[in-house]
Design a protein around this motif. Structure first.
Motif, short mmCIF file in Angstrom:
data_model
loop_
_atom_site.label_atom_id
_atom_site.label_comp_id
_atom_site.label_asym_id
_atom_site.label_seq_id
_atom_site.Cartn_x
_atom_site.Cartn_y
_atom_site.Cartn_z
N GLY A 174 -59.90 74.47 -47.69
CA GLY A 174 -58.62 75.31 -47.31
C GLY A 174 -58.36 76.17 -48.33
N THR A 175 -57.19 77.19 -47.96
CA THR A 175 -57.04 78.13 -48.77
C THR A 175 -56.66 77.57 -50.38
OG1 THR A 175 -56.38 79.51 -46.88
CG2 THR A 175 -55.68 80.39 -48.86
N GLY A 176 -57.35 78.36 -51.26
CA GLY A 176 -56.87 77.97 -52.58
C GLY A 176 -57.07 76.67 -53.10
N VAL A 177 -58.12 76.08 -52.56
CA VAL A 177 -58.76 74.66 -53.22
C VAL A 177 -59.53 74.91 -54.37
CG1 VAL A 177 -58.20 73.55 -50.94
CG2 VAL A 177 -60.44 74.53 -51.55
N GLY A 178 -60.11 76.11 -54.68
CA GLY A 178 -61.11 76.27 -55.52
C GLY A 178 -62.68 76.11 -55.15
N LYS A 179 -62.53 76.44 -53.88
CA LYS A 179 -64.03 76.36 -52.95
C LYS A 179 -64.84 77.57 -53.64
CE LYS A 179 -63.47 77.98 -49.04
NZ LYS A 179 -64.00 79.47 -49.42
N THR A 180 -64.48 78.83 -54.00
CA THR A 180 -65.57 79.60 -54.53
C THR A 180 -65.93 79.12 -55.75
OG1 THR A 180 -64.38 81.40 -53.19
CG2 THR A 180 -65.81 81.99 -55.02
N HIS A 217 -73.16 69.81 -46.12
CA HIS A 217 -72.09 70.35 -45.75
C HIS A 217 -71.11 69.45 -46.69
CE1 HIS A 217 -73.37 72.10 -41.71
NE2 HIS A 217 -74.14 71.00 -41.77
N VAL A 218 -70.80 70.15 -47.55
CA VAL A 218 -69.66 69.72 -48.78
C VAL A 218 -68.33 70.23 -48.32
CG1 VAL A 218 -69.28 69.76 -51.22
CG2 VAL A 218 -71.80 69.83 -50.02
N LEU A 219 -67.33 69.36 -48.47
CA LEU A 219 -66.10 69.64 -48.42
C LEU A 219 -65.25 69.50 -49.73
CD1 LEU A 219 -63.61 70.20 -46.28
CD2 LEU A 219 -63.22 67.57 -46.67
N VAL A 220 -64.47 70.42 -50.03
CA VAL A 220 -63.73 70.71 -51.20
C VAL A 220 -62.59 70.33 -51.11
CG1 VAL A 220 -63.07 72.09 -53.30
CG2 VAL A 220 -65.31 72.14 -52.19
N LEU A 221 -62.04 69.41 -51.53
CA LEU A 221 -60.66 68.70 -51.54
C LEU A 221 -59.99 69.12 -53.02
CD1 LEU A 221 -61.06 65.44 -49.61
CD2 LEU A 221 -60.33 67.51 -48.65
N ALA A 222 -58.57 69.56 -52.92
CA ALA A 222 -57.87 69.92 -54.10
C ALA A 222 -57.01 68.57 -54.52
CB ALA A 222 -57.01 71.17 -54.06
N ALA A 223 -57.18 68.14 -55.76
CA ALA A 223 -56.41 67.02 -56.04
C ALA A 223 -54.97 67.34 -56.29
CB ALA A 223 -56.75 66.63 -57.51
N SER A 224 -54.52 68.79 -56.50
CA SER A 224 -53.14 69.19 -56.33
C SER A 224 -52.39 69.31 -54.99
CB SER A 224 -53.29 70.45 -57.41
OG SER A 224 -54.02 71.41 -56.63
N ALA A 225 -53.31 69.20 -54.14
CA ALA A 225 -52.75 69.48 -52.41
C ALA A 225 -52.01 68.12 -52.13
CB ALA A 225 -53.69 69.83 -51.68
#
Length: 375
Positions: free
Chosen positions: A175-181, A278-286
């Motif tokens: 998602g937006t702003g999860v630190g994917k880049t 295919h890797v999904l990034v999930l932000a712990a802060s979300a």
């Protein structure tokens, strides 16, 4: 004051005895089980009962009787009996509760209630908390039960390493702003250290945000690897041909968990016939609900795994761990800082659970001693 004890096979029978002998105004002082039966201790104010008694209906031939004052009961004796009974009850409570440590309390249903509250405070869903409690071996010690749950929760996390998953391409979603880049830069940085910058390349599908392209371009310059921008099948195919022979990381556009374009990007990458991680990034802060909705965009087993980002910014870890477990996603690692690639770590299930416990431990609404994992 009159104090009596009644023993029967069950509470209803004992209460029937109390009502029959002392009346509806009786005061229940104690209720306990003795040798498989129920013992009820009850009391009645005799003077009050006499004063409020309903006179019986007399016949026409029966002369009217005026009530005579009841004889005064020996109040001191009955009061002493009541005091003795209360003292006995107080001793029973002191024996049951006095001096107990928290680890020794909460047996049976009460134990599960305490453990459930701790798991919910960690951020776990009621579903996962219930599964953990259902599988809990029987024990009378709360600290032992808690340690078993923590170990089981750590074991429920499927830990994998990205290098062990085959794939010519690695596409990263989030998602937006999860630190994917930043996550892509870390993954690419590790490969550069291992196989060299001439074997690594970057592609971005994020044609929606100029800032995202600039950020990845800065990473590419710093790492010394080529970067191509693609926005459709043709441009992506051209980029992949130009970087043939390299290990390629594809940065997809960060979108809302409800945006249908997220799924379309997955189908675009998947349609090239190459092996793709295919890797999904999930932000712990979300919020856990956001992470859950994001994972729901992908069919079961469509993803190779997940990476948890921003662990250092999280106020709770239980929610994101719950999503990873519920979606049956292999956990490839987690990041907890800004350094690239140093702050990307291989996952350790038990260590992440311990972190989740520690974060719950600092909640001022929860006694710290009740959430500490026994060493």
């Amino acid at each position: 004051m009159r104090v009596e004890r009644y023993v029967a096979r069950d509470s209803r029978s004992a209460m029937a005895q109390v009502r029959a002998e002392l009346g509806a105004d009786a005061l229940i002082l104690a209720n306990r089980r003795v040798a498989g039966q129920v013992e009820i201790t009850a009391a009645i104010d005799v003077e009050h009962a006499v004063a409020n008694a309903v006179p019986k209906r007399r016949s026409a031939s029966e002369p009217e009787r005026r009530p005579t004052p009841a004889a005064s009961p020996t109040n001191e004796i009955q009061l002493k009996a009541l005091e003795n009974e209360l003292e006995r009850l107080r001793n029973i409570l002191d024996k049951e509760l006095g001096g107990r440590k928290w680890q020794e309390t909460g047996k049976g249903p009460a134990q599960k209630s305490v453990l459930r509250q701790r798991l919910l405070r960690m951020g776990l869903s009621r579903t996962l908390a219930g599964e953990l409690l259902d599988r809990l071996p029987r024990t009378e010690r709360l600290d032992v039960a808690w340690r078993q749950i923590v170990t089981t929760l750590g074991d429920r996390l499927q830990i994998s390493e990205a290098e062990t998953i085959p794939g010519e391409l690695t596409a990263v979603y989030g998602g937006t702003g999860v630190g994917k880049t930043s996550t892509i830069a870390r993954l690419a940085g590790e490969d550069i250290q291992r196989i060299g910058s001439n074997r690594v390349g970057l592609v971005t599908l994020d044609s929606y945000r100029v800032g995202a392209q600039e950020q990845l371009a800065s990473f590419a310059d710093a790492l010394g690897v080529p970067l191509f921008v693609a926005d459709d099948r043709q441009s992506l195919s051209l980029a992949l041909k130009k970087m043939q022979g390299r290990k390629i990381y594809i940065d997809t556009a960060g979108m809302s968990q409800h945006d249908a374009r997220l799924r379309r990007q997955y189908e675009l990458v998947r349609g090239f016939g190459k092996t793709v991680r295919h890797v999904l990034v999930l932000a712990a802060s979300a919020q856990a609900s956001q992470c859950r909705a994001l994972a729901a965009n992908f069919a079961p087993r469509a993803l190779s795994g997940a990476i948890i980002s921003k662990v250092d910014e999280a106020q709770s870890l239980g929610g994101v761990l719950d999503v990873v477990i519920s979606a049956r996603l292999p956990l490839l690692g987690f990041s907890d800082g800004q350094r690239i690639p140093e702050d990307l770590h291989y996952a350790d299930g038990l260590e992440l659970v311990r972190r989740a416990v520690q974060l719950a431990d600092v909640d001022p609404a929860v006694p710290a001693r009740q959430l500490r994992v026994a060493s």
